[in-house]
Write an enzyme that holds these catalytic residues in place. Structure first.
Site, PDB file in Angstrom:
ATOM      1  N   HIS A  34      96.913  94.197  43.461  1.00  0.00           N
ATOM      2  CA  HIS A  34      97.787  93.589  42.509  1.00  0.00           C
ATOM      3  C   HIS A  34      96.964  92.408  41.881  1.00  0.00           C
ATOM      4  CE1 HIS A  34      98.078  90.380  45.258  1.00  0.00           C
ATOM      5  NE2 HIS A  34      98.808  91.206  46.114  1.00  0.00           N
ATOM      6  N   GLY A  36      97.043  89.366  42.092  1.00  0.00           N
ATOM      7  CA  GLY A  36      96.568  88.318  42.919  1.00  0.00           C
ATOM      8  C   GLY A  36      95.025  88.805  43.251  1.00  0.00           C
ATOM      9  N   HIS A  37      94.759  89.962  43.916  1.00  0.00           N
ATOM     10  CA  HIS A  37      93.539  90.588  44.099  1.00  0.00           C
ATOM     11  C   HIS A  37      92.662  90.365  42.867  1.00  0.00           C
ATOM     12  CE1 HIS A  37      95.786  92.994  46.971  1.00  0.00           C
ATOM     13  NE2 HIS A  37      95.161  92.621  47.849  1.00  0.00           N
ATOM     14  N   SER A 189     102.136  89.875  46.476  1.00  0.00           N
ATOM     15  CA  SER A 189     101.725  90.308  47.684  1.00  0.00           C
ATOM     16  C   SER A 189     101.700  91.805  47.693  1.00  0.00           C
ATOM     17  CB  SER A 189     102.728  89.763  48.963  1.00  0.00           C
ATOM     18  OG  SER A 189     102.807  90.671  49.956  1.00  0.00           O
TER      19      SER A 189
END
Ligand code: PAF
Length: 290
Positions: A34, A36-37, A189
């Protein structure tokens, strides 16, 4: 981008990337990527000539009652996302490549692994420390990027790297990248996709309640009473249970019952509709407080 699943091919590919003194950054993940990654990948690209992303859903960090089988796997989508980010290498070993028959070694980072997620997920950080040590040895990156969302994980990995005298990456080259949040504050997450629409809406009360608690603690409210109020507030806004809500020293993860002069962190894990969410935020004493 080259996708590699065998260790001996990884070694060759890393050797080629490293020619002419080029630097390499590793972003370890369990896939189901997502934003965040992708923020970690972009940060890694800023810091090194080449980026290697690993995707490995590590069985040894899941307890038998946890979501290993159900953990989202979406290799085709993940690969496309990483291609678009100009990642050089995708390291995606099978479980048998990572843990061949006879595998018998485990790393325990004592103390720092004991509380919070370590207490509610026994053995989890042994699995994380062991696989991350293996990933570091396999890829031998100059730097590695981890999300601060897993604050205790980052502290465990840094401690492990210092204790085992790792050199690739050096402990100081293990970068913590700030948590990426949805518009309503929920930390991104891979597990957010398990949430029903109603639970997803209620989940935003986690970062909100944490901010209320931090405002109280930093202006001198009693820590135990504030943490109890935080738990009640989560239970009142749709969460089924709270694994922990604690204040800790930001580096050692030692639990704190009052705010001192050292950096502190508020850490929470709570369950909503069967999904376990974690979050953490810095707690900085207001000026003039001890
Ligand atoms: O944070 C994760 O995704 C995992 O714990 C990690 C660091 C890739 C180890 O399996």
């Amino acid at each position: 981008m080259q996708t590699i699943t065998r260790l001996e091919m990884l070694r060759n590919a890393v050797g080629v990337l490293r020619t002419n003194g080029k630097t390499l950054a590793l972003v370890p993940t369990m896939g189901a990527l997502h934003e965040g990654h992708l923020t970690l990948v972009r940060e890694a690209r800023r810091r090194a000539d080449h980026v290697c992303v690993s995707i490995f859903v590590n069985p040894t960090q899941f307890a038998p009652n946890e979501d290993l089988d159900a953990y989202p796997r979406q290799m085709a989508e993940d690969t496309a996302m990483l291609e678009a980010e100009e990642v050089s290498l995708l390291w995606a070993p099978a479980v048998t490549e990572m843990y061949p028959g006879g595998f018998a070694t485990s790393i325990t980072v004592a103390g720092i692994s004991d509380n919070f997620c370590g207490a509610s997920r026994p053995g989890h950080f042994d699995g994380v420390a062991s696989v991350v040590c293996k990933l570091f040895n396999q890829v031998q990156p100059d730097i590695a990027c981890f999300g601060e969302k897993d604050w205790q994980q980052l502290a465990v990995i840094r401690r492990m790297a210092r204790d085992l005298d790792l050199t690739l990456p050096k402990p100081e080259a293990i970068a913590g990248i700030p948590t990426v949040r949805e518009a309503d504050g929920l930390a991104m997450s891979s597990r957010n996709r398990y949430l029903s629409p109603a639970d997803r809406q209620n989940a935003a009360s986690l970062p909100q309640a944490m901010q209320v608690a931090i405002a109280r603690i930093t202006t001198g409210a009693d820590v135990a009473a504030t943490l109890a109020a935080l738990e009640s507030s989560l239970l009142g806004s749709g969460f089924n249970s709270v694994d922990y809500a604690g204040l800790a020293d930001a580096d050692s993860l030692a639990p704190l019952d009052s705010l001192g002069t050292r950096p502190a962190r508020l850490l929470v894990a709570a369950r909503i509709g069967g999904t376990r969410l974690i979050d953490n935020m810095p707690v900085i004493a207001a000026r003039g407080m001890s």
